[in-house]
Design an enzyme around this catalytic site. Structure first.
Site, mmCIF file in Angstrom:
data_model
loop_
_atom_site.group_PDB
_atom_site.id
_atom_site.type_symbol
_atom_site.label_atom_id
_atom_site.label_comp_id
_atom_site.label_asym_id
_atom_site.label_seq_id
_atom_site.Cartn_x
_atom_site.Cartn_y
_atom_site.Cartn_z
ATOM 1 N N ASP A 1 12.704 6.485 -57.023
ATOM 2 C CA ASP A 1 12.899 6.939 -58.403
ATOM 3 C C ASP A 1 14.366 7.103 -58.734
ATOM 4 O OD1 ASP A 1 10.047 8.015 -57.607
ATOM 5 O OD2 ASP A 1 10.156 7.719 -59.779
ATOM 6 N N GLN B 1 -1.859 8.389 -56.403
ATOM 7 C CA GLN B 1 -1.396 7.050 -56.796
ATOM 8 C C GLN B 1 -1.711 6.014 -55.713
ATOM 9 O OE1 GLN B 1 0.438 9.825 -57.045
ATOM 10 N NE2 GLN B 1 1.794 9.808 -58.803
ATOM 11 N N ALA C 1 9.035 4.496 -61.712
ATOM 12 C CA ALA C 1 10.366 4.520 -62.326
ATOM 13 C C ALA C 1 10.668 3.319 -63.246
ATOM 14 C CB ALA C 1 11.414 4.649 -61.225
HETATM 15 O O1 MRU Z 1 4.985 10.318 -60.396
HETATM 16 P P1 MRU Z 1 5.041 8.828 -60.371
HETATM 17 O O2 MRU Z 1 3.721 8.176 -60.162
HETATM 18 O O3 MRU Z 1 5.793 8.275 -61.567
HETATM 19 O O4 MRU Z 1 5.941 8.495 -59.098
HETATM 20 C C1 MRU Z 1 6.187 7.152 -58.787
HETATM 21 C C2 MRU Z 1 6.940 6.976 -57.539
HETATM 22 O O5 MRU Z 1 7.375 7.905 -56.916
HETATM 23 C C3 MRU Z 1 7.227 5.566 -57.106
HETATM 24 O O6 MRU Z 1 7.243 5.467 -55.715
HETATM 25 C C4 MRU Z 1 8.600 5.163 -57.655
HETATM 26 O O7 MRU Z 1 8.663 5.351 -59.039
HETATM 27 C C5 MRU Z 1 8.953 3.774 -57.331
HETATM 28 S S1 MRU Z 1 7.969 2.687 -58.250
HETATM 29 C C6 MRU Z 1 8.537 1.168 -58.292
#
Ligand code: MRU
Length: 351
Positions: A244, A203, A57
């Site tokens: 997010d 991830q 995010a």
């Molecule tokens: O699909 P992504 O990799 O963008 O999802 C990211 C996440 O869900 C993270 O946990 C979230 O953005 C917090 S990151 C500081």
């Protein structure tokens, strides 16, 4: 496996402004290859966000801000009306890339807010770039503050479970959930981390395991399916995740699987902490208003190029889920730590 070897800092710089282009670590290639993508215009930026070259995010928020800066800088017109129309087209394209993380909208709106009432194109170009640079700088400072705020919740010897990647790579640097983990380590407490692999985009295994290993923080990777068993065995002292979007009700939108971790943490009386900057709070909307991104079925039926399911199978592939406030022990922000009832504590925090 690529290993970073920078003398001045051990941190990964996810996003770097290079005067007339934006340099992004290509997160789709990690951990086997550290390569970069150059974004020379806002369309490149939109592509990079959509294709997960950059994700997380806070990182997509700052990247979006630089996307608007590129749209402004690259504009050739001297007509204010045409210039503003070009900016609005760039805004809409970047805004359309990913729907769930509020930081994207927040960053674009912050930039647009900054230029309301300005009438000089060269001044607007400068203001937009300065604001994007400021946001990048603020992001690192905010993450470090959240880290310091969170340290007191952890003790020497703790094992912390985390999900997805809320680290350096999800921000400009340092990270949110992993920022707290970094800060705990920097405070001298010895900790270890259990990272979930985070299917389907991995991830956890591709980014979090890579980042923590690089930081020399003890980390073990587990399949997502092992969370309940590992908790039941008493191997987890705390769960720490990013977010997010956090609503005024305390509902937390985060990577798919977060909700499962929260339910299991509650069942096993394990504290469940969310770490997020104030830019991740959305005080306007209710849970039903938020679009949960649905991603390609290819992410589920393939691992890399290898097909692992009947190709014609129906697939449900939501990228995020919603954790209700009753499962969240505390939320760590740069302004302090808040506790339930969240309707009250979030209101107070954001005032
Ligand atoms: O699909 P992504 O990799 O963008 O999802 C990211 C996440 O869900 C993270 O946990 C979230 O953005 C917090 S990151 C500081």
């Amino acid at each position: 496996m690529y290993s970073l070897n920078t003398s001045s800092s051990n941190e990964l710089l996810t996003i770097e402004w290079k005067n007339n282009y934006l340099l992004l670590i290509d997160q789709t290639k990690l951990p086997t290859k550290l390569s970069y993508v150059k974004c020379r215009d806002y369309v490149d930026v939109a592509d990079a966000i959509r294709s997960l070259v950059v994700r997380g995010a806070p990182a997509i928020g700052v990247t979006a801000a630089f996307g608007l800066a590129l749209a402004a800088i690259n504009s050739k017109t001297s007509n204010l009306k045409i210039f503003l129309r070009e900016l609005s087209i760039a805004y809409s394209l970047i805004r359309s890339t990913r729907p769930t993380a509020v930081n994207l909208q927040w960053a674009l709106d912050r930039i647009m807010q900054k230029i309301t009432n300005l009438g000089d194109i060269s001044q607007i170009k400068k203001v937009i770039l300065d604001e994007a640079l400021l946001m990048a700088k603020e992001d690192i400072a905010t993450n470090k503050s959240m880290g310091l705020n969170g340290v007191k919740l952890f003790s020497d010897g703790d094992t912390i479970m985390t999900h997805c990647n809320a680290g350096s790579l999800a921000t400009v640097a340092y990270g949110t959930a992993l920022g707290v983990i970094r800060a705990v380590k920097e405070s001298g407490k010895k900790i270890s981390v259990i990272a979930t692999e985070t299917r389907p985009v991995m991830q956890g295994s591709r980014l979090t395991a890579f980042e923590l290993q690089h930081e020399k923080i003890d980390v073990s990777l587990i399949p997502d399916t092992a969370v309940g068993y590992i908790m039941a065995k008493g191997l987890v002292k705390h769960v720490v995740v990013g977010a997010d979007r956090i609503l005024r009700t305390g509902h937390v939108f985060n990577k798919i699987g977060t909700y499962q971790l929260a339910v299991l943490a509650k069942t096993h009386s394990i504290p469940f902490y969310v770490v997020a900057p104030s830019s991740t709070f959305d005080l306007k909307n209710m849970p039903k208003d938020i679009v949960i991104e649905e991603r390609s079925k290819d992410e589920v039926i393939k691992i890399g190029k290898q097909i692992i399911a009947p190709p014609n199978i129906g697939v449900i592939n939501p990228a995020f889920d919603i954790t209700p406030p009753k499962l969240i022990t505390k939320i760590i922000t740069e302004k302090g730590i808040i506790s339930p009832p969240y309707t009250k504590s979030i209101k107070k925090l954001m005032e």
